[in-house]
Design a protein around this motif. Structure first.
Motif, PDB file in Angstrom:
ATOM      1  N   MET A  13      44.887  41.503  39.503  1.00  0.00           N
ATOM      2  CA  MET A  13      45.087  40.411  38.560  1.00  0.00           C
ATOM      3  C   MET A  13      45.004  39.074  39.275  1.00  0.00           C
ATOM      4  SD  MET A  13      48.049  41.392  35.892  1.00  0.00           S
ATOM      5  CE  MET A  13      49.039  42.688  36.566  1.00  0.00           C
ATOM      6  N   ALA A  14      45.497  39.025  40.526  1.00  0.00           N
ATOM      7  CA  ALA A  14      45.410  37.778  41.287  1.00  0.00           C
ATOM      8  C   ALA A  14      43.952  37.448  41.576  1.00  0.00           C
ATOM      9  CB  ALA A  14      46.207  37.900  42.578  1.00  0.00           C
TER      10      ALA A  14
ATOM     11  N   ALA B  91      41.524  38.074  39.619  1.00  0.00           N
ATOM     12  CA  ALA B  91      40.911  37.578  38.395  1.00  0.00           C
ATOM     13  C   ALA B  91      41.411  36.206  38.016  1.00  0.00           C
ATOM     14  CB  ALA B  91      41.213  38.553  37.253  1.00  0.00           C
ATOM     15  N   ASN B  92      42.398  35.696  38.739  1.00  0.00           N
ATOM     16  CA  ASN B  92      42.999  34.437  38.348  1.00  0.00           C
ATOM     17  C   ASN B  92      42.323  33.258  39.017  1.00  0.00           C
ATOM     18  OD1 ASN B  92      45.259  34.010  36.496  1.00  0.00           O
ATOM     19  ND2 ASN B  92      45.921  35.904  37.435  1.00  0.00           N
ATOM     20  N   SER B  93      42.949  32.084  38.885  1.00  0.00           N
ATOM     21  CA  SER B  93      42.204  30.879  39.209  1.00  0.00           C
ATOM     22  C   SER B  93      41.976  30.674  40.695  1.00  0.00           C
ATOM     23  CB  SER B  93      42.910  29.668  38.608  1.00  0.00           C
ATOM     24  OG  SER B  93      44.297  29.831  38.713  1.00  0.00           O
TER      25      SER B  93
ATOM     26  N   ILE C 128      48.452  44.287  40.723  1.00  0.00           N
ATOM     27  CA  ILE C 128      48.896  42.892  40.731  1.00  0.00           C
ATOM     28  C   ILE C 128      47.922  42.053  41.551  1.00  0.00           C
ATOM     29  CG2 ILE C 128      50.855  41.396  41.127  1.00  0.00           C
ATOM     30  CD1 ILE C 128      51.474  43.570  39.219  1.00  0.00           C
ATOM     31  N   GLU C 129      47.449  42.597  42.669  1.00  0.00           N
ATOM     32  CA  GLU C 129      46.479  41.841  43.454  1.00  0.00           C
ATOM     33  C   GLU C 129      45.131  41.786  42.754  1.00  0.00           C
ATOM     34  OE1 GLU C 129      47.916  40.032  45.265  1.00  0.00           O
ATOM     35  OE2 GLU C 129      48.221  40.724  47.285  1.00  0.00           O
TER      36      GLU C 129
ATOM     37  N   TRP D 194      41.378  32.972  43.374  1.00  0.00           N
ATOM     38  CA  TRP D 194      40.220  33.731  43.849  1.00  0.00           C
ATOM     39  C   TRP D 194      39.450  34.148  42.627  1.00  0.00           C
ATOM     40  CZ3 TRP D 194      44.917  34.634  46.427  1.00  0.00           C
ATOM     41  CH2 TRP D 194      44.883  34.363  47.792  1.00  0.00           C
TER      42      TRP D 194
ATOM     43  N   PRO E 271      43.594  39.667  47.515  1.00  0.00           N
ATOM     44  CA  PRO E 271      42.500  39.444  46.572  1.00  0.00           C
ATOM     45  C   PRO E 271      41.202  39.092  47.279  1.00  0.00           C
ATOM     46  CG  PRO E 271      44.459  38.286  45.868  1.00  0.00           C
ATOM     47  CD  PRO E 271      44.742  38.819  47.226  1.00  0.00           C
TER      48      PRO E 271
ATOM     49  N   GLY F 205      44.554  49.389  36.248  1.00  0.00           N
ATOM     50  CA  GLY F 205      45.591  49.058  37.199  1.00  0.00           C
ATOM     51  C   GLY F 205      46.697  50.080  37.140  1.00  0.00           C
TER      52      GLY F 205
ATOM     53  N   THR G  15      39.961  47.985  32.861  1.00  0.00           N
ATOM     54  CA  THR G  15      41.320  47.774  33.347  1.00  0.00           C
ATOM     55  C   THR G  15      41.890  49.121  33.746  1.00  0.00           C
ATOM     56  OG1 THR G  15      42.204  48.055  31.128  1.00  0.00           O
ATOM     57  CG2 THR G  15      41.746  45.834  31.831  1.00  0.00           C
TER      58      THR G  15
END
Lengths: 399, 176, 194
Positions: free
Chosen positions: C73-74, C76-78, C70-71, C80, C166, C64, C62
């Motif tokens: 984290m995006a 890593a999210n559902s 923030i992108e 993408w 992302p 960041g 990590t």
């Protein structure tokens, strides 16, 4: 540690120093806090900032007003339209121009959407720090809808630069308005879902209730602002006390709670998400027709069709694109209610097309000493919760 | 109270301490010398009809390019939560040995912005518990937000501006 | 006697020739197949397998810094999902990570810390420079931003954008995976493992 005459090690002080360094997974940016701890209890918390200093204020002194706007996007990067709006309001106050009503309504819609997006990031990362990872995944799902709307209207997901001096950059399009309507129909069920996961959850309540308490007087004295101030019982919302951009036309409540702990700040922000949705709904219903930017061509570009026929339009276009707007001499400060608190730009102008001094009043910057005062006497596990509840963004702290 | 009333009341209470007043675009602004600042600040906080209990911001400005005396200025923005009015105090600070007394006894929120005044402008704040660098690294020399401090010492190596030719770019970028 | 001597001389000359030839041939063989059998056939095959394993389980640290985080984290999210490419587990400790995604602007105060975190990562390690500020200083050309993180750490993939979406960062991760596969089993991969 010091060494005695016999060569034995001796402790100088009773506390242990723990460095919560600039790189840590609490994803709130590069913030360093040096904790002096007695066992698990934090005795003092010494913050250190500056790891993201970008020299933005000095950069803005060398750029024309329209070029400053994308730079302001990158200050509080979770609420870019808020920064844009604060800068534009200060500049427009110096220019002394009127903004048409449609532009004001579009600005309000953009700012409230961004407030919801920023609160979703806050909720996701705060819950992730305390241990609830599901909320992180849920919040980003809704945030993707808002970012798609941003991309529809401005072309960029995050740093929209949509709000310009004199109005907004582009008129509202049909897909954008339809997307907002779908979003406001879809959203309340989602907020209920987050509340169902967290609000009465005994783990959440145990970890957040009674932790990091700040009384009303302390909150005012330490210059806290925004949801953290309202959770301590202070009814201060700039949208109500110094209305800007037509906010006095909308009916909305401002949640104010009394205890001033992490739990109350959480509840204030969740309720603010609901109220933002109500504001957007009213703005959409009453969206006035008319210009989306001021017709004064010394400030905003003339419409493209007139460039073929009108000489003045061509000259204005040329001057605006090459030289930019010229702001009369003076200084001003207009605060707005951003997602984190009071945001404002103190602008000093010397009459040219380049601002003389641009200073951002950053709510996170002013909140840090208060936040570290809150940490005294807490357990180390609460430190993470407190940092999350004040919702700091290092981009605006360090500028 | 409106801005005019605030300014009138202050002019009446402190005839010698307030150097000047102004009402730009409806805001109340008073000009104070550094040595009178704490006196005026105490009155602004305690007087029941004014009651400025919330410090919004402390900002520093360097007026070197405008060539006016005094060179620096510290600007204090205050709000009142109960009466919902605001005021701005502008304190002019001399160029040699710039210093201003602290207001952190009245508003604890002034601690960080005053430390930043020292860091970015070199204005010494008397009575502040910590006069050291806040945002810049601890060993940094120079005060970045002063007008005589350069923005950058590196030249741009590439630019889409067709008139710009740096040494590293020998030929113009290809055109249509 | 003359015939036998001639024969002996010819024989000696032939043996010398052969010896010289064999020496050349053995030297040539030595050059091509340097070292033992392990170093020859097995390394390239084994190297490819090792490379395949490495690319499919890149664990990012990590790191960041600013808006690009923030992108990240995006990513890593559902929506993408970076987990389907193996880069799901974002490790907090650099000692457990092998990929450092520098996402955000690196200020002068942060640069030594960036170097320290990079040094703490065990070999083999890769760096993705995400965003314009990490690649070249971005919009900020001033006294406080390091103009490109490659002045501090060696970078493998640059992802432009401000912030890159992302999908762009995911494309960068895929390109890094292709780079790992292309280098696997060769000297370059050997150089990464100190």
């Amino acid at each position: 540690m010091s060494v005695t005459e016999q060569g034995l090690l001796e402790r100088d002080k009773d506390t242990m120093t723990l460095n919560m360094g600039p790189q840590h997974p609490s994803t709130h940016g590069v913030f360093r806090v040096i904790l002096e701890m007695d066992g698990e209890v934090v005795k003092t918390a010494e913050p250190e900032i500056g790891y993201l200093h970008t020299g933005i204020e000095k950069t803005c002194e060398n750029k024309r007003y329209v070029h400053v706007i994308p730079i302001t996007d990158r200050l509080d990067y979770l609420n870019p339209p808020g920064n844009n709006l604060a800068f534009c309001l200060s500049t427009e106050k110096l220019l002394d121009i009127e903004i048409p009503e449609r532009a004001q309504a579009l600005r309000v819609i953009m700012c409230e959407l961004s407030r919801i997006a920023s609160h979703l990031v806050w909720l996701g990362t705060h819950a992730l720090d305390i241990g609830a990872m599901t909320v992180f995944l849920y919040c980003w799902r809704e945030r993707e809808m808002i970012l798609d709307l941003n991309e529809e209207i401005s072309g960029v997901r995050m740093m929209t630069s949509y709000i310009r001096v004199g109005g907004v950059a582009k008129d509202a399009t049909r897909p954008w308005l339809d997307g907002i309507r779908d979003f406001i129909d879809y959203f309340p069920a989602k907020v209920d879902e987050y509340e169902k996961l967290l609000t009465k959850n005994p783990i959440w309540v145990d970890r957040t209730e009674g932790v990091g308490v700040f009384t009303r007087e302390e909150a005012i004295n330490w210059s806290l602002s925004g949801p953290a101030l309202r959770a301590s019982g202070v009814n201060w919302d700039i949208r109500k006390s110094k209305p800007y951009s037509g906010y006095d036309n909308y009916n909305f409540d401002v949640p104010v709670l009394k205890n001033g702990d992490i739990y109350d700040r959480y509840r204030v922000r969740v309720e603010e998400m609901r109220q933002s949705r109500i504001i957007i709904k009213q703005a959409m219903e009453k969206l006035p027709g008319g210009d989306f930017k001021t017709p004064d061509n010394k400030v905003s570009l003339p419409p493209r069709e007139t460039l073929h026929t009108s000489m003045e339009a061509l000259i204005h276009h040329f001057k605006l694109v090459s030289e930019g707007i010229s702001v009369p001499k003076g200084e001003t400060y207009v605060p707005i209610e951003g997602a984190r608190g009071e945001v404002g730009f103190y602008i000093v102008s010397d009459g040219t097309n380049v601002p003389y001094r641009v200073k951002l009043r950053a709510p996170s910057f002013m909140a840090i000493p208060g936040m570290c005062k809150m940490m005294e006497g807490c357990y180390i596990a609460d430190v993470v919760g407190i940092i999350g509840s004040i919702d700091i963004v290092m981009g605006e702290v360090d500028r | 109270m409106t801005s005019e009333e605030i300014v009138e009341k202050l002019k009446a209470s402190f005839p010698d301490d307030i150097q000047d007043t102004a009402l730009p675009q409806g805001d109340a602004v008073i000009f104070v010398a550094p040595d009178r600042l704490q006196k005026v600040a105490g009155f602004l906080k305690d007087d029941p009809s004014l009651k400025f209990d919330y410090l919004s911001d402390v900002c520093g400005v360097d007026y070197l390019n405008e060539e006016r005396e005094p060179r620096f200025e510290a600007v204090y923005n205050l709000h009142s939560i109960d009466h919902q009015h605001s005021i701005r105090i502008r304190v002019g600070i001399e160029e040699d040995n710039p210093s201003v007394p602290t207001v952190s006894e009245f508003w604890k929120g002034a601690l960080y912005p005053e430390q930043e005044l020292f860091d970015m402008f070199g204005i010494h704040v008397e009575g502040h518990p910590k006069n050291e660098r806040l945002i810049m690294p601890k060993e940094w020399a120079g005060y970045p937000l002063r007008k005589d401090y350069p923005l950058t010492t590196e030249t741009v190596t590439f630019s889409y501006n067709r008139d710009f030719k740096s040494d590293l770019v020998k030929s113009k970028p290809p055109t249509r | 006697m003359g015939l036998i001597e001639d024969a002996a001389e010819t024989f000696e000359a032939e043996v010398n020739n052969l010896r010289l030839n064999v020496k050349d041939t053995i030297e040539a063989l030595d050059h091509e197949y340097a070292g033992s059998l392990y170093d020859t056939v097995l390394t390239t095959r084994l190297g490819k397998v090792v490379g395949w394993a490495q690319k499919n389980a890149l664990w990012p640290a990590t790191f960041g810094l600013a808006c690009c985080a923030i992108e990240m984290m995006a990513m890593a999210n559902s929506r993408w999902d970076a987990a389907r490419f193996g880069a799901e587990v974002f490790r907090a400790s650099p000692r457990q990570a092998d990929l450092m995604i520098v996402s955000g602007r690196v200020s002068q105060k942060m640069a030594p810390i960036l170097k320290q975190i990079f040094d703490q990562m065990p070999e083999p390690k890769w760096v993705i420079s995400m965003g314009a500020c990490a690649s070249c200083g971005g919009v900020f050309n001033n006294y406080s931003i390091v103009q490109g993180v490659d002045r501090v750490v060696p970078v493998d993939v640059y992802v432009p954008g401000c912030p890159p979406g992302p999908e762009a960062l995911l494309y960068g991760v895929i390109k890094l995976q292709e780079k790992i596969m292309a280098e696997a089993g060769t000297d370059k991969a050997k150089k990464r493992v100190a």
